[in-house]
Design a protein around this motif. Structure first.
Motif, mmCIF file in Angstrom:
data_model
loop_
_atom_site.group_PDB
_atom_site.id
_atom_site.type_symbol
_atom_site.label_atom_id
_atom_site.label_comp_id
_atom_site.label_asym_id
_atom_site.label_seq_id
_atom_site.Cartn_x
_atom_site.Cartn_y
_atom_site.Cartn_z
ATOM 1 N N ASP A 25 0.820 -1.212 0.000
ATOM 2 C CA ASP A 25 0.000 0.000 0.000
ATOM 3 C C ASP A 25 0.853 1.262 0.000
ATOM 4 O O ASP A 25 0.463 2.282 -0.561
ATOM 5 C CB ASP A 25 -0.940 -0.004 1.204
ATOM 6 C CG ASP A 25 -1.951 1.118 1.139
ATOM 7 O OD1 ASP A 25 -2.493 1.346 0.040
ATOM 8 O OD2 ASP A 25 -2.189 1.768 2.176
ATOM 9 N N ILE A 28 1.780 2.412 -3.581
ATOM 10 C CA ILE A 28 0.715 2.851 -4.479
ATOM 11 C C ILE A 28 0.148 4.150 -3.930
ATOM 12 O O ILE A 28 -0.457 4.178 -2.865
ATOM 13 C CB ILE A 28 -0.373 1.774 -4.600
ATOM 14 C CG1 ILE A 28 0.252 0.480 -5.119
ATOM 15 C CG2 ILE A 28 -1.501 2.235 -5.505
ATOM 16 C CD1 ILE A 28 -0.674 -0.698 -5.092
ATOM 17 N N SER A 29 0.356 5.239 -4.668
ATOM 18 C CA SER A 29 -0.062 6.555 -4.191
ATOM 19 C C SER A 29 -0.828 7.297 -5.283
ATOM 20 O O SER A 29 -1.065 6.766 -6.361
ATOM 21 C CB SER A 29 1.164 7.356 -3.748
ATOM 22 O OG SER A 29 2.074 7.477 -4.811
ATOM 23 N N LYS A 30 -1.198 8.529 -4.985
ATOM 24 C CA LYS A 30 -2.090 9.299 -5.848
ATOM 25 C C LYS A 30 -1.559 9.511 -7.269
ATOM 26 O O LYS A 30 -2.259 9.178 -8.208
ATOM 27 C CB LYS A 30 -2.391 10.639 -5.173
ATOM 28 C CG LYS A 30 -3.571 11.335 -5.729
ATOM 29 C CD LYS A 30 -4.831 10.637 -5.394
ATOM 30 C CE LYS A 30 -6.002 11.573 -5.582
ATOM 31 N NZ LYS A 30 -7.233 10.942 -5.254
ATOM 32 N N PHE A 32 -0.323 8.149 -10.131
ATOM 33 C CA PHE A 32 -0.048 6.787 -10.586
ATOM 34 C C PHE A 32 1.067 6.814 -11.627
ATOM 35 O O PHE A 32 0.906 7.369 -12.712
ATOM 36 C CB PHE A 32 -1.324 6.178 -11.163
ATOM 37 C CG PHE A 32 -1.260 4.694 -11.321
ATOM 38 C CD1 PHE A 32 -1.399 3.871 -10.222
ATOM 39 C CD2 PHE A 32 -1.051 4.113 -12.556
ATOM 40 C CE1 PHE A 32 -1.335 2.498 -10.349
ATOM 41 C CE2 PHE A 32 -0.999 2.748 -12.699
ATOM 42 C CZ PHE A 32 -1.135 1.936 -11.591
ATOM 43 N N ASP A 33 2.208 6.221 -11.296
ATOM 44 C CA ASP A 33 3.334 6.211 -12.218
ATOM 45 C C ASP A 33 3.874 4.793 -12.387
ATOM 46 O O ASP A 33 3.210 3.817 -12.057
ATOM 47 C CB ASP A 33 4.433 7.172 -11.755
ATOM 48 C CG ASP A 33 4.947 6.856 -10.365
ATOM 49 O OD1 ASP A 33 4.427 5.923 -9.737
ATOM 50 O OD2 ASP A 33 5.892 7.540 -9.918
ATOM 51 N N ARG A 34 5.091 4.683 -12.903
ATOM 52 C CA ARG A 34 5.686 3.393 -13.212
ATOM 53 C C ARG A 34 5.892 2.526 -11.967
ATOM 54 O O ARG A 34 5.699 1.319 -12.012
ATOM 55 C CB ARG A 34 7.004 3.625 -13.918
ATOM 56 C CG ARG A 34 7.585 2.433 -14.565
ATOM 57 C CD ARG A 34 8.812 2.757 -15.364
ATOM 58 N NE ARG A 34 9.253 4.126 -15.123
ATOM 59 C CZ ARG A 34 10.414 4.630 -15.481
ATOM 60 N NH1 ARG A 34 11.261 3.874 -16.109
ATOM 61 N NH2 ARG A 34 10.750 5.876 -15.241
ATOM 62 N N ASP A 36 4.125 2.556 -9.205
ATOM 63 C CA ASP A 36 2.817 2.060 -8.786
ATOM 64 C C ASP A 36 2.373 0.877 -9.646
ATOM 65 O O ASP A 36 1.820 -0.095 -9.132
ATOM 66 C CB ASP A 36 1.765 3.166 -8.862
ATOM 67 C CG ASP A 36 2.070 4.312 -7.921
ATOM 68 O OD1 ASP A 36 2.714 4.056 -6.880
ATOM 69 O OD2 ASP A 36 1.679 5.443 -8.220
ATOM 70 N N LEU A 37 2.618 0.977 -10.933
ATOM 71 C CA LEU A 37 2.263 -0.113 -11.843
ATOM 72 C C LEU A 37 3.072 -1.366 -11.532
ATOM 73 O O LEU A 37 2.529 -2.472 -11.510
ATOM 74 C CB LEU A 37 2.479 0.313 -13.292
ATOM 75 C CG LEU A 37 2.111 -0.714 -14.353
ATOM 76 C CD1 LEU A 37 0.615 -1.015 -14.305
ATOM 77 C CD2 LEU A 37 2.517 -0.213 -15.718
ATOM 78 N N THR A 40 1.759 -2.857 -8.205
ATOM 79 C CA THR A 40 0.458 -3.477 -8.420
ATOM 80 C C THR A 40 0.589 -4.799 -9.166
ATOM 81 O O THR A 40 -0.068 -5.783 -8.817
ATOM 82 C CB THR A 40 -0.460 -2.525 -9.209
ATOM 83 O OG1 THR A 40 -0.567 -1.281 -8.502
ATOM 84 C CG2 THR A 40 -1.840 -3.104 -9.381
#
Length: 93
Positions: A25, A28-30, A32-34, A36-37, A40
């Motif tokens: 968690d 993964i933040s507001k 959304f960039d590489r 975060d991907l 995920t």
């Protein structure tokens, strides 16, 4: 013994999901960039891997009534949430 195995499998499954959600968690933040991907996709891969292993283990069990499955799943979720909360330090008594 069959019900106990089902409970343990559910406990492991929900513990893995809750722990993964807790640790991934923060990545993964507001915006959304590489990163975060990537976080995920790693988390999704781990969850799919765990589900595949658990499905193979569930196939070996004798069928259990639906109400018993629901009650055991709720109990496993409560125990998993308490144990993960205590292990991560988010839950203090």
């Amino acid at each position: 013994m069959n019900h106990f195995k089902f409970f343990v499998y559910q406990f492991v499954l929900t513990s893995a999901f809750l722990a993964g959600n807790y640790y991934f968690d923060e990545y993964i933040s507001k915006p959304f960039d590489r990163d975060d991907l990537l976080a995920t996709s790693i988390f999704a891969f781990l969850i799919i891997l765990i589900f595949n292993v658990m499905n193979r283990l569930y196939a070996r069990l004798i069928p259990i009534h639906l109400i018993n499955k629901i009650l055991l799943s709720i109990l496993a979720f409560i125990f998993a949430a308490l144990s993960i909360g205590l292990l991560t330090g988010e839950l203090i008594f």
